[in-house]
Design a protein around this motif. Sequence first.
Motif, mmCIF file in Angstrom:
data_model
loop_
_atom_site.group_PDB
_atom_site.id
_atom_site.type_symbol
_atom_site.label_atom_id
_atom_site.label_comp_id
_atom_site.label_asym_id
_atom_site.label_seq_id
_atom_site.Cartn_x
_atom_site.Cartn_y
_atom_site.Cartn_z
ATOM 1 N N TYR A 165 6.179 -0.125 9.434
ATOM 2 C CA TYR A 165 6.960 -0.281 8.214
ATOM 3 C C TYR A 165 6.084 -0.306 6.962
ATOM 4 N N GLY A 166 4.820 -0.594 7.139
ATOM 5 C CA GLY A 166 3.928 -0.640 6.002
ATOM 6 C C GLY A 166 2.484 -0.675 6.456
ATOM 7 N N ASP B 192 -0.667 5.112 -6.005
ATOM 8 C CA ASP B 192 -1.829 5.962 -6.262
ATOM 9 C C ASP B 192 -2.912 5.829 -5.193
ATOM 10 N N TRP B 193 -2.817 4.789 -4.355
ATOM 11 C CA TRP B 193 -3.798 4.620 -3.279
ATOM 12 C C TRP B 193 -3.415 5.545 -2.135
ATOM 13 N N LYS B 194 -4.306 6.458 -1.799
ATOM 14 C CA LYS B 194 -3.995 7.509 -0.825
ATOM 15 C C LYS B 194 -3.588 6.951 0.535
ATOM 16 N N TYR B 195 -4.272 5.930 1.001
ATOM 17 C CA TYR B 195 -4.058 5.425 2.359
ATOM 18 C C TYR B 195 -3.168 4.186 2.364
ATOM 19 N N SER B 196 -1.959 4.366 1.841
ATOM 20 C CA SER B 196 -1.011 3.263 1.753
ATOM 21 C C SER B 196 0.409 3.776 1.933
ATOM 22 N N SER B 197 1.235 2.957 2.528
ATOM 23 C CA SER B 197 2.643 3.324 2.686
ATOM 24 C C SER B 197 3.403 3.203 1.367
ATOM 25 N N ALA B 198 2.748 2.746 0.312
ATOM 26 C CA ALA B 198 3.406 2.693 -0.998
ATOM 27 C C ALA B 198 3.919 4.068 -1.379
ATOM 28 N N LEU C 56 0.822 9.230 6.189
ATOM 29 C CA LEU C 56 1.429 8.893 7.472
ATOM 30 C C LEU C 56 2.936 8.702 7.287
ATOM 31 N N ASP C 57 3.715 9.293 8.149
ATOM 32 C CA ASP C 57 5.152 9.040 8.124
ATOM 33 C C ASP C 57 5.403 7.691 8.771
ATOM 34 N N ILE C 58 6.220 6.880 8.130
ATOM 35 C CA ILE C 58 6.518 5.546 8.644
ATOM 36 C C ILE C 58 8.017 5.344 8.715
ATOM 37 N N ASP C 59 8.413 4.196 9.236
ATOM 38 C CA ASP C 59 9.824 3.814 9.299
ATOM 39 C C ASP C 59 10.146 3.008 8.041
#
Length: 135
Positions: free
Chosen positions: A4-5, A112-118, A129-132
């Motif tokens: 989820y995050g 703006d952070w590339k490696y975040s689910s934001a 990454l695709d997330i739920d």
Amino acid sequence: MKIYGYCIMPSHIHLLFKAEQSDPAELIRDLKHFTSTSLIRLIKDNQQESRKEWLLWMFERAGKRSSKVTKYQFWQHHNQPIEIHSDKFFDEKLDYIHQNPVVSGFVSEPQDWKYSSAKNYWQAVDPVLDIDVLR
């Protein structure tokens, strides 16, 4: 595992997930094993990695400090799991995860952070990454 995050920082990772069929501790154990094995192999095989010897030396040095490790230690042995007990607490933790690179001074906005689910929640383009996503 339903993710989820997440936020991958230079020195640590935040992960908000649900274990669908197994114990969350087992999922984390397996994730750590898979990623550490894969990343060590990638470092060893990358001819352009200028820090290869130093990185492997650091991982080996950390491994020598633990009786649980045979060669290299990539991850710390402990985790800091927190059980989510309400929707409000979920939202607080997700916001904390997304704000981590902002608070650390790496970016001005969480998305703006590339490696975040934001990116997934703010509908920014090209999430890593695709997330739920829960709305």
